[in-house]
Design an enzyme around this catalytic site. Structure first.
Site, PDB file in Angstrom:
ATOM      1  N   ARG A 156      39.016  28.981  41.893  1.00 20.94           N
ATOM      2  CA  ARG A 156      37.848  29.751  41.149  1.00 20.94           C
ATOM      3  C   ARG A 156      38.239  29.920  39.806  1.00 20.94           C
ATOM      4  NH1 ARG A 156      36.090  33.872  44.478  1.00 20.94           N
ATOM      5  NH2 ARG A 156      35.202  34.884  42.624  1.00 20.94           N
TER       6      ARG A 156
ATOM      7  N   CYS B 170      39.777  39.993  37.964  1.00 20.20           N
ATOM      8  CA  CYS B 170      39.530  39.190  39.106  1.00 20.20           C
ATOM      9  C   CYS B 170      37.877  38.870  39.380  1.00 20.20           C
ATOM     10  CB  CYS B 170      40.099  39.645  40.422  1.00 20.20           C
ATOM     11  SG  CYS B 170      39.488  41.487  40.733  1.00 20.20           S
TER      12      CYS B 170
END
Length: 280
Positions: free
Chosen positions: A176, A236
């Site tokens: 990611r 995040c």
């Protein structure tokens, strides 16, 4: 009370009048699990359930952002958490969501808050007692307060891209972070904040689910290119696992750690923000 406590310690403290135990499990909607149902089926005796899914700013278009101080204080009072409480938090989530609850409680004014090392999984593995159903505790006053020193906003993060005043550490998976894997959120760009480093949140735990400690924990941050003696902001996908790195950094001795609450949901969803791809 230390910021990380053992199951043995907690077992010896259960029943103390000032101790409050909290299950702060948050799960993905598509996980096939129900956090509240699991809590009611078996929890540490005396523990209350903190519903992180609904302890958010309901007016925000972003997921999991902080609620208003008054809303947070009201929810804590209804759980029997308040001024003078010693609070121990655990979870049974792959996201290690006790860290998010720990950060929120500290930001909103609770002073004596700890995480249970190994969570309820370790408690169960040791054959310790469980309770079922719901716990009902008397309301306890929780003073409305908010300390923004451990919180970073979108504007602060934009300014930091230029200044580099604070290190930025991303808790998402490597795929990611690099952009190799598309973001699961609609209309959200892949990649990461320019200049940020990557430490997937699972890297701060041992294989048995307990936290790394001492040199092993410091090495995880060092290997990610982070100097714990310098200011650090964690991020995040939506502010959940960023709290894991924030807690881990403080556990490792860092003094200046903050969390970007909007995280990649906000940054990656804004077409105007600069974005980087590839490894840090």
């Amino acid at each position: 009370m230390d910021m990380l406590v053992s199951t043995e310690w907690l077992a010896g403290e259960l029943g103390a009048t000032d101790l409050r135990v909290v299950d702060a499990t948050l799960l993905a909607a598509d996980s096939g699990r129900n956090a509240l149902a699991e809590y009611e089926a078996g929890h540490i005796p005396g523990a209350v359930f903190m519903d992180l899914e609904n302890l958010v700013d309901s007016t925000s278009s972003l997921p999991n952002t902080l609620p208003q101080p008054e809303k947070f204080a009201s929810r804590m009072q209804s759980l029997g958490l308040g001024d003078g409480s010693r609070i121990v938090i655990y979870d049974d989530s792959p996201w290690k969501t006790a860290a998010r609850a720990w950060w929120m409680l500290r930001l909103f004014g609770a002073h004596d808050v700890a995480i249970l090392d190994g969570g309820i999984a370790k408690w169960k593995a040791e054959g310790r007692d469980l309770a079922t159903g719901k716990e009902v505790l008397r309301h306890r006053h929780f003073t409305v307060w908010k300390d923004d020193s451990s919180l970073r906003s979108f504007d602060q993060m934009r300014a930091n891209v230029d200044s580099g005043a604070e290190q930025v550490l991303d808790a998402r998976s490597a795929a990611r972070f690099t952009g190799e894997e598309a973001d699961p959120r609609p209309r959200t760009h892949a990649g990461h904040i320019p200049g940020s480093k990557n430490l997937p949140h699972g890297m701060v735990f041992n294989e048995d689910g307990t936290w790394k400690r001492g040199e092993a924990l410091k090495k995880a941050f060092a290997d990610a290119g982070i100097d714990l003696s310098q200011p650090l902001t964690t991020t995040c996908g939506s502010g959940i696992t960023a709290a894991v790195l924030l807690f881990g950094a403080e556990l490792a001795g860092a003094k200046k750690v903050a969390l970007y609450d909007g995280s990649w949901s906000e940054w990656g969803g804004d077409p105007a923000t600069p974005k980087a791809m590839g490894a840090a």
